[in-house]
Design a protein around this motif. Structure first.
Motif, PDB file in Angstrom:
ATOM      1  N   MET A 177     -24.266  -6.846   5.745  1.00 45.23           N
ATOM      2  CA  MET A 177     -23.098  -6.060   5.524  1.00 45.23           C
ATOM      3  C   MET A 177     -22.207  -7.034   4.833  1.00 45.23           C
ATOM      4  O   MET A 177     -21.932  -8.270   5.031  1.00 45.23           O
ATOM      5  N   PRO A 178     -21.648  -6.625   3.570  1.00 48.07           N
ATOM      6  CA  PRO A 178     -20.376  -7.377   2.739  1.00 48.07           C
ATOM      7  C   PRO A 178     -19.259  -7.415   3.544  1.00 48.07           C
ATOM      8  O   PRO A 178     -18.778  -6.573   4.344  1.00 48.07           O
ATOM      9  N   ILE A 179     -18.723  -8.451   3.400  1.00 50.58           N
ATOM     10  CA  ILE A 179     -17.024  -8.741   3.644  1.00 50.58           C
ATOM     11  C   ILE A 179     -16.407  -7.950   2.806  1.00 50.58           C
ATOM     12  O   ILE A 179     -16.389  -8.364   1.594  1.00 50.58           O
ATOM     13  N   LYS A 180     -15.510  -6.964   3.366  1.00 51.08           N
ATOM     14  CA  LYS A 180     -14.775  -6.256   2.380  1.00 51.08           C
ATOM     15  C   LYS A 180     -13.388  -6.478   2.402  1.00 51.08           C
ATOM     16  O   LYS A 180     -12.672  -6.556   3.578  1.00 51.08           O
ATOM     17  N   ILE A 181     -12.601  -6.778   1.628  1.00 47.37           N
ATOM     18  CA  ILE A 181     -11.122  -7.254   1.452  1.00 47.37           C
ATOM     19  C   ILE A 181     -10.376  -6.392   0.549  1.00 47.37           C
ATOM     20  O   ILE A 181     -10.841  -6.161  -0.602  1.00 47.37           O
ATOM     21  N   SER A 182      -9.424  -5.624   1.170  1.00 46.13           N
ATOM     22  CA  SER A 182      -8.725  -4.743   0.240  1.00 46.13           C
ATOM     23  C   SER A 182      -6.984  -4.961   0.054  1.00 46.13           C
ATOM     24  O   SER A 182      -6.543  -5.428   1.178  1.00 46.13           O
ATOM     25  N   PHE A 183      -6.455  -4.885  -1.061  1.00 42.87           N
ATOM     26  CA  PHE A 183      -5.270  -4.866  -1.027  1.00 42.87           C
ATOM     27  C   PHE A 183      -4.422  -3.503  -1.215  1.00 42.87           C
ATOM     28  O   PHE A 183      -4.963  -2.672  -1.829  1.00 42.87           O
ATOM     29  N   VAL A 184      -3.386  -3.233  -0.413  1.00 49.59           N
ATOM     30  CA  VAL A 184      -2.769  -2.043  -0.590  1.00 49.59           C
ATOM     31  C   VAL A 184      -1.192  -2.215  -0.518  1.00 49.59           C
ATOM     32  O   VAL A 184      -0.640  -3.362  -0.082  1.00 49.59           O
ATOM     33  N   GLY A 185      -0.278  -1.338  -0.871  1.00 52.65           N
ATOM     34  CA  GLY A 185       0.933  -1.372  -0.869  1.00 52.65           C
ATOM     35  C   GLY A 185       1.649  -0.740  -1.976  1.00 52.65           C
ATOM     36  O   GLY A 185       0.988  -0.058  -2.869  1.00 52.65           O
ATOM     37  N   LYS A 186       3.019  -0.553  -1.958  1.00 50.02           N
ATOM     38  CA  LYS A 186       3.497   0.341  -3.032  1.00 50.02           C
ATOM     39  C   LYS A 186       3.387  -0.261  -4.448  1.00 50.02           C
ATOM     40  O   LYS A 186       3.181  -1.576  -4.170  1.00 50.02           O
ATOM     41  N   GLY A 187       3.617   0.640  -5.510  1.00 50.20           N
ATOM     42  CA  GLY A 187       3.231   0.042  -6.890  1.00 50.20           C
ATOM     43  C   GLY A 187       4.475  -1.047  -7.131  1.00 50.20           C
ATOM     44  O   GLY A 187       5.520  -1.305  -6.638  1.00 50.20           O
ATOM     45  N   GLY A 188       3.942  -2.030  -7.898  1.00 45.76           N
ATOM     46  CA  GLY A 188       4.422  -3.054  -8.411  1.00 45.76           C
ATOM     47  C   GLY A 188       4.642  -4.197  -7.452  1.00 45.76           C
ATOM     48  O   GLY A 188       5.535  -5.030  -7.727  1.00 45.76           O
ATOM     49  N   THR A 189       4.023  -4.306  -6.227  1.00 45.31           N
ATOM     50  CA  THR A 189       4.323  -5.369  -5.261  1.00 45.31           C
ATOM     51  C   THR A 189       3.476  -6.481  -5.657  1.00 45.31           C
ATOM     52  O   THR A 189       3.818  -7.650  -5.109  1.00 45.31           O
ATOM     53  N   GLY A 190       2.484  -6.342  -6.452  1.00 47.47           N
ATOM     54  CA  GLY A 190       1.549  -7.337  -6.652  1.00 47.47           C
ATOM     55  C   GLY A 190       0.195  -7.257  -6.298  1.00 47.47           C
ATOM     56  O   GLY A 190      -0.710  -8.321  -6.313  1.00 47.47           O
ATOM     57  N   LYS A 191      -0.334  -5.942  -5.756  1.00 48.91           N
ATOM     58  CA  LYS A 191      -1.884  -6.041  -5.217  1.00 48.91           C
ATOM     59  C   LYS A 191      -2.767  -6.352  -6.483  1.00 48.91           C
ATOM     60  O   LYS A 191      -3.822  -6.966  -6.040  1.00 48.91           O
ATOM     61  N   THR A 192      -2.589  -5.875  -7.742  1.00 51.32           N
ATOM     62  CA  THR A 192      -3.546  -6.161  -8.738  1.00 51.32           C
ATOM     63  C   THR A 192      -3.632  -7.646  -9.085  1.00 51.32           C
ATOM     64  O   THR A 192      -4.622  -8.266  -9.213  1.00 51.32           O
ATOM     65  N   THR A 193      -2.331  -8.412  -9.015  1.00 51.92           N
ATOM     66  CA  THR A 193      -2.519  -9.652  -9.520  1.00 51.92           C
ATOM     67  C   THR A 193      -2.998 -10.345  -8.426  1.00 51.92           C
ATOM     68  O   THR A 193      -3.804 -11.379  -8.445  1.00 51.92           O
TER      69      THR A 193
END
Ligand code: ADP
Ligand code: MG
Length: 251
Positions: free
Chosen positions: A1-17
């Protein structure tokens, strides 16, 4: 099983970065290959990773809903083949872009085929990093029901942090099995006031989240973005500090 890590949060907080920095972190640690999933309808993670997108999963879904699949293949195999074609492959990571969520609201066979292929695909990687949108539409609809680390990213102000707490509630309401629910307070001032610290502690306690830490506002990021410099070439404070926090995920 892979280790899954996810980023959530409102827009512009820095999830993509932070998603991009985590990809960079894993590569530096030689923990590869990584499957990177851009699950934000307004996808832009590819820019930070320095790759071009050709097809999104939603385009494949539309094509399947129209029903034109070749006769010589089973529908199941065809979906799997198309999903693999949509994958952008590099030496250390592969990127899959979800596109917009299903709008018809039907849980039709197409949906089942896609979730199935996605799950199968994920199982080929030791690490999966998912960059999300605030609504978590994809997380709740696709087979992302189990996750090792879910990292909520917030702004460094009381309302932002409270929003982070409420996202934790939403995660629990969606019944996503998360082993570790974290908060990162991003774009923080150089000196974090005692008041901000104690407010953050109050919220993390109330919503039962673990505080991973604070990350600074870094003036260099804007320049890197304006010059389209992929994250791998960044040499800046935010990267150093983000790596310090990522180290804590495994302790
Ligand atoms: N720590 C930081 N310091 C300076 N700028 C930042 C920082 N984190 C994010 N940004 C900037 O804020 C903007 C939004 O970040 P992004 O990662 O796209 O957020 P999200 O994916 O949550 O919408 C981008 O222009 C990004 O460069
Ligand atoms: Mg984003």
């Amino acid at each position: 099983m892979p280790i899954k890590i996810s980023f959530v949060g409102k827009g512009g907080t820095g999830k993509t970065t932070l998603s991009a920095l985590l990809v960079n972190y894993f590569i530096d640690q030689k923990q590869t290959p990584i499957l990177v999933v851009d699950a934000d309808p307004n996808f832009n993670l590819n820019e930070l990773l320095g790759v071009e997108i050709e097809t999104t999963l939603s385009e494949i879904r539309e094509e399947l809903l129209k029903g034109d699949t070749p006769e010589f293949m089973s529908r199941y195999d065809y979906v799997e083949m198309r999903v693999n074609e949509a994958l952008i492959e590099t030496k250390d990571f592969d990127l899959l872009v979800m596109g917009y969520p299903e709008t018809s609201g039907c849980y039709c066979p197409v949906h089942a085929f896609l979730s199935n292929s996605l799950e199968k695909l994920m199982n080929n990687y030791p690490y999966v990093i998912i960059d999300n949108e605030a609504g978590m539409e994809h997380i709740s609809r696709l087979n992302l029901r189990e996750m090792e680390h879910l990292i909520i990213v917030s702004d460094a102000n009381p309302r932002g942090i409270l929003t982070g707490g409420r996202i934790a509630e939403l995660v629990r309401a969606l019944k996503i099995q998360v082993s570790n629910l974290w908060l990162i307070v991003n774009q923080s001032p150089e000196i974090i006031s005692e008041d901000l610290k104690s407010y953050t502690e109050e919220i993390t306690k109330k919503y039962n989240i673990k505080l991973l830490g604070f990350l600074p506002e870094d003036p260099n990021i804007l320049n890197y973005e304006l010059k389209h410099i992929p994250v791998f070439e960044w040499q800046t404070l935010l990267k150093t500090k983000a790596y310090e926090l990522f180290n804590l995920l495994w302790e």
